[in-house]
Design an enzyme around this catalytic site. Structure first.
Site, PDB file in Angstrom:
ATOM      1  N   ALA A  35     -32.816  -0.617 -20.234  1.00  0.00           N
ATOM      2  CA  ALA A  35     -32.521   0.768 -19.845  1.00  0.00           C
ATOM      3  C   ALA A  35     -33.702   1.371 -19.092  1.00  0.00           C
ATOM      4  CB  ALA A  35     -32.203   1.600 -21.083  1.00  0.00           C
ATOM      5  N   HIS A  90       0.836  -1.196   0.000  1.00  0.00           N
ATOM      6  CA  HIS A  90       0.000   0.000   0.000  1.00  0.00           C
ATOM      7  C   HIS A  90       0.873   1.250   0.000  1.00  0.00           C
ATOM      8  CE1 HIS A  90      -3.945  -2.030   1.585  1.00  0.00           C
ATOM      9  NE2 HIS A  90      -3.431  -2.628   0.520  1.00  0.00           N
ATOM     10  N   CYS A 140      -2.179  -0.889   7.297  1.00  0.00           N
ATOM     11  CA  CYS A 140      -1.292   0.269   7.209  1.00  0.00           C
ATOM     12  C   CYS A 140      -1.275   1.067   8.496  1.00  0.00           C
ATOM     13  CB  CYS A 140      -1.706   1.165   6.048  1.00  0.00           C
ATOM     14  SG  CYS A 140      -1.463   0.393   4.437  1.00  0.00           S
ATOM     15  N   ASP A 199     -28.206  -9.082 -31.121  1.00  0.00           N
ATOM     16  CA  ASP A 199     -27.011  -8.387 -31.606  1.00  0.00           C
ATOM     17  C   ASP A 199     -25.731  -9.201 -31.470  1.00  0.00           C
ATOM     18  OD1 ASP A 199     -28.615  -6.215 -32.177  1.00  0.00           O
ATOM     19  OD2 ASP A 199     -28.217  -5.200 -30.272  1.00  0.00           O
ATOM     20  N   GLU A 243     -25.123  -1.303 -21.367  1.00  0.00           N
ATOM     21  CA  GLU A 243     -25.281  -1.147 -22.808  1.00  0.00           C
ATOM     22  C   GLU A 243     -26.438  -1.978 -23.344  1.00  0.00           C
ATOM     23  OE1 GLU A 243     -22.263  -0.342 -25.709  1.00  0.00           O
ATOM     24  OE2 GLU A 243     -20.697  -0.872 -24.268  1.00  0.00           O
ATOM     25  N   CYS A 301      -5.681   1.646   6.037  1.00  0.00           N
ATOM     26  CA  CYS A 301      -6.525   0.474   6.264  1.00  0.00           C
ATOM     27  C   CYS A 301      -6.244  -0.123   7.636  1.00  0.00           C
ATOM     28  CB  CYS A 301      -6.326  -0.555   5.162  1.00  0.00           C
ATOM     29  SG  CYS A 301      -4.670  -1.284   5.117  1.00  0.00           S
ATOM     30  N   GLU A 305       1.209   3.796   1.972  1.00  0.00           N
ATOM     31  CA  GLU A 305       1.907   4.132   3.206  1.00  0.00           C
ATOM     32  C   GLU A 305       3.153   3.253   3.389  1.00  0.00           C
ATOM     33  OE1 GLU A 305      -2.575   4.340   4.254  1.00  0.00           O
ATOM     34  OE2 GLU A 305      -1.277   3.416   2.736  1.00  0.00           O
ATOM     35  N   GLY A 329     -30.528  -2.955 -24.248  1.00  0.00           N
ATOM     36  CA  GLY A 329     -31.518  -2.337 -25.121  1.00  0.00           C
ATOM     37  C   GLY A 329     -32.484  -1.444 -24.373  1.00  0.00           C
TER      38      GLY A 329
END
Length: 342
Positions: free
Chosen positions: A268, A45, A79, A194, A262, A70, A47, A264
């Site tokens: 959506a 990490h 950390c 598609d 993405e 963390c 740090e 149809g």
């Protein structure tokens, strides 16, 4: 802190699954004695990297870090404990950790007698890990809905043809945006009709880099020969029609933070009606069809007063001449997250 933020966004650092973090260690005279950033899952990490650079100069230093250290043991140790062991005197934190599994570092540092300040450039730090922050605050991934449309709002002609509404330049731009996400999501109908591959591809149309998880949402079975099931990237079929359930599963079971939707018009519309679209990216082509498939399905809106309003964030012309499309990035004006950041 601005130097730490710059380190966090060093080019080449993966966006998933871990947050990008930068750390700067300052000696008692204000000089930089060490700095570092997180290079990706499984690596030290920020740090720890900064402490290694500083060596004995870390004792009595001030650690300036973009994310709360963390407090748990994963692939690496906590950390917070590393900073205590190094003898750091003060820690300045930008963003508190929204991940419940890793949070608590600030309290551990305070209990050890270390001076701690939090909140410096917190908004800028949260923007560095926008989708990661959103996902942990809300218990679901951030959702970007992307679609291509004609000037009159059509995503396909009356005969069903849709290749290509968007220009080659817009499609290249779409692949850049796909690469910023960790999940591609479509519905079963899009896969059947598609047959998309749903990968991030380069100018040679070949998959490039680390690929997002491909997700198909819907209850019906699909032919095994669909391209989404090839070996170019991992694929998950979520047998549900509930957008909220799908997002909860992606967050809890697959550690996903940013969905690129993405699908149809029906899918959506389902996400929009559920209030689960956080960003809209539309590529508008300078063409007219007059009829054909709408870019989005029925939203149950019967009067203009109930229209779903979007806030325009950015407008860019993608491509030139015959390839020019207008890309609009928008955010819903409602459904903001728990911290008030869309």
């Amino acid at each position: 802190m601005r130097r730490a933020l710059a380190l966090a966004v060093t080019p080449g650092v993966p966006l998933h699954p871990n947050p990008r973090v930068g750390c700067v260690l300052l000696g008692p005279d204000g000089s930089i004695v060490g700095e570092g950033y997180h290079h990706g899952a499984g690596t030290p990490h920020a740090e720890v990297e900064a402490l290694k650079v500083a060596g004995e100069l870390a004792r009595g230093a001030t650690a300036v870090v973009t994310l709360e250290p963390c407090n748990h043991t994963g692939r690496t140790g906590p950390c917070s404990r590393a900073l205590i062991a190094a003898g750091v005197a003060r820690v300045v934190i930008a963003q508190r950790d929204p991940n419940p599994q890793a949070a608590g570092g600030m309290e551990t540092l305070l209990e050890a007698g270390i001076e701690v300040d939090a909140g410096l450039l917190a908004d800028e730090a949260a923007e560095v890990n926008r989708s990661w922050t959103f996902a942990h605050r809300n218990g679901r991934p951030f959702v970007t809905w992307k679609f291509a449309t004609t000037l009159d709002g059509r995503s396909a002609a009356a005969d069903g043809t849709s290749r290509w509404v968007s220009s080659p330049a817009a499609r290249r731009d779409t692949h850049l945006l796909r690469g910023l996400c960790d999940t591609m999501l479509v519905g079963t109908n899009t896969v059947e009709v598609d047959d998309p591959q749903l990968t991030v591809r380069g100018d040679d149309d070949q998959p490039v880099g680390e690929q997002p998880l491909r997700v198909v949402m819907g209850e019906r079975d699909l032919p095994e020969d669909r391209r989404v099931f090839d070996d170019a990237a991992p694929t998950v079929h979520l047998r549900t029609q509930d957008p909220a359930e799908a997002l909860r599963t992606l967050y809890a079971d697959h550690d996903r933070h940013h969905v690129f939707l993405e699908g149809g018009p029906t899918l959506a519309a389902a996400f929009l009606q559920a209030g689960l679209v956080d960003e809209v990216v539309a590529y508008v082509a300078p063409m007219l069809l007059g009829s054909g498939r709408s870019a989005v399905g029925d939203l149950g809106i019967g009067t203009i007063a109930d229209a779903l309003h979007l806030r325009l964030v950015d407008t860019t012309v993608v491509g030139e001449g015959a390839e020019a499309n207008v890309r609009m990035i928008m955010r819903p004006t409602k459904g903001r997250d728990k911290e008030g950041t869309a």
